[in-house]
Motif scaffolding. Structure first.
Motif, short mmCIF file in Angstrom:
data_model
loop_
_atom_site.label_atom_id
_atom_site.label_comp_id
_atom_site.label_asym_id
_atom_site.label_seq_id
_atom_site.Cartn_x
_atom_site.Cartn_y
_atom_site.Cartn_z
N UNK A 94 44.13 32.75 51.55
CA UNK A 94 43.31 33.61 50.69
C UNK A 94 43.88 35.03 50.64
N UNK A 95 44.30 35.52 51.79
CA UNK A 95 44.91 36.85 51.83
C UNK A 95 46.22 36.88 51.06
N UNK A 96 47.00 35.82 51.17
CA UNK A 96 48.27 35.76 50.44
C UNK A 96 48.04 35.77 48.94
N UNK A 97 46.95 35.15 48.49
CA UNK A 97 46.63 35.12 47.07
C UNK A 97 46.15 36.48 46.58
N UNK A 98 45.25 37.09 47.33
CA UNK A 98 44.58 38.30 46.87
C UNK A 98 45.30 39.59 47.26
#
Length: 234
Positions: free
Chosen positions: A169-173
């Motif tokens: 999720x962090x990598x996406x956002x």
């Protein structure tokens, strides 16, 4: 043996409702029976028993204390809201006078840093804004399909999420962010369909479920209007 037709005396059974009805229909009961009222005692969980007058006074004192607590809370909330309004007004003026989109994003980021946060980031849903190539802001684009699992898992039917995110999720956002412990994430726009505003903290406990979201609500509604100065809506 009682004779036919002889009246049989039976006790009148009183319950709470009957007593309450009688007192409502006879509001002067306590005035007519003041001496007896003063002598009445009722059970008390600490003192064993107290007079009816003492019991009534204690209830009044408890009610007054509760009202004072509520008034204090309202005053504290009013002060907090006033401070919040001043903070938002200053931020809006700062962002509105930015000469470029990048400078506006930088000012938002610095504002977050001044609050002790790791930073602030904006991601725009690619189907709602014209930010594809040759735009200089393609890094802001976020595909709604890619975000959908995050929305379902973290937001559900809410507009805001406060807590931690996992690695994917962090990598996406926030692909460029490092050491993110917790985030405050808000869907932008009246219907939450324009993008995502994300404040991040290195502290895992900084953002937690149940915290207030009033500031996030205002910013999530304010930013799309400011962004539209440089980015055209689809």
């Amino acid at each position: 043996m009682k004779q036919v037709g002889e009246q049989t005396d039976s006790p009148v059974l009183l319950d709470d409702q009957a007593v309450s009805d009688y007192l409502r229909q006879n509001p002067d009961f306590f005035i007519r029976n003041a001496r007896q009222v003063e002598q009445m005692v009722i059970p008390h969980p600490v003192r064993g028993s107290v007079s009816l007058v003492e019991w009534h006074l204690a209830r009044q004192r408890n009610h007054i204390a509760q009202l004072e607590e509520e008034i204090t809370l309202l005053m504290e909330q009013a002060t907090a809201n006033h401070q919040l309004f001043d903070r938002l007004l200053a931020l809006q003026g700062t962002l509105a006078t930015a000469p470029t989109l990048q400078e506006m994003l930088n000012r938002l980021h610095r504002w977050a840093r001044d609050l002790g946060l790791a930073g602030a980031n904006v991601r725009l849903f690619s189907d709602k804004w014209h930010i594809g190539a040759p735009s200089n802001f393609t890094q802001l684009a976020l595909a709604p399909q890619a975000f959908e699992p995050v929305r379902i898992q973290r937001l559900g039917k809410q507009q805001h999420y406060l807590g931690s995110l996992n690695g994917p999720e962090l990598l996406l956002l926030l692909p460029q962010a490092k050491a993110v412990g917790s985030v405050a994430m808000s869907l932008m726009g009246e219907h939450g369909d324009l993008g995502v505003l994300i404040f991040s903290s290195r502290d895992k406990q900084h953002y937690q479920s149940g915290m207030g979201t009033l500031l996030l609500q205002h910013l999530a509604l304010m930013l799309p209007e400011l962004l539209s100065r440089w980015v055209e809506r689809a």
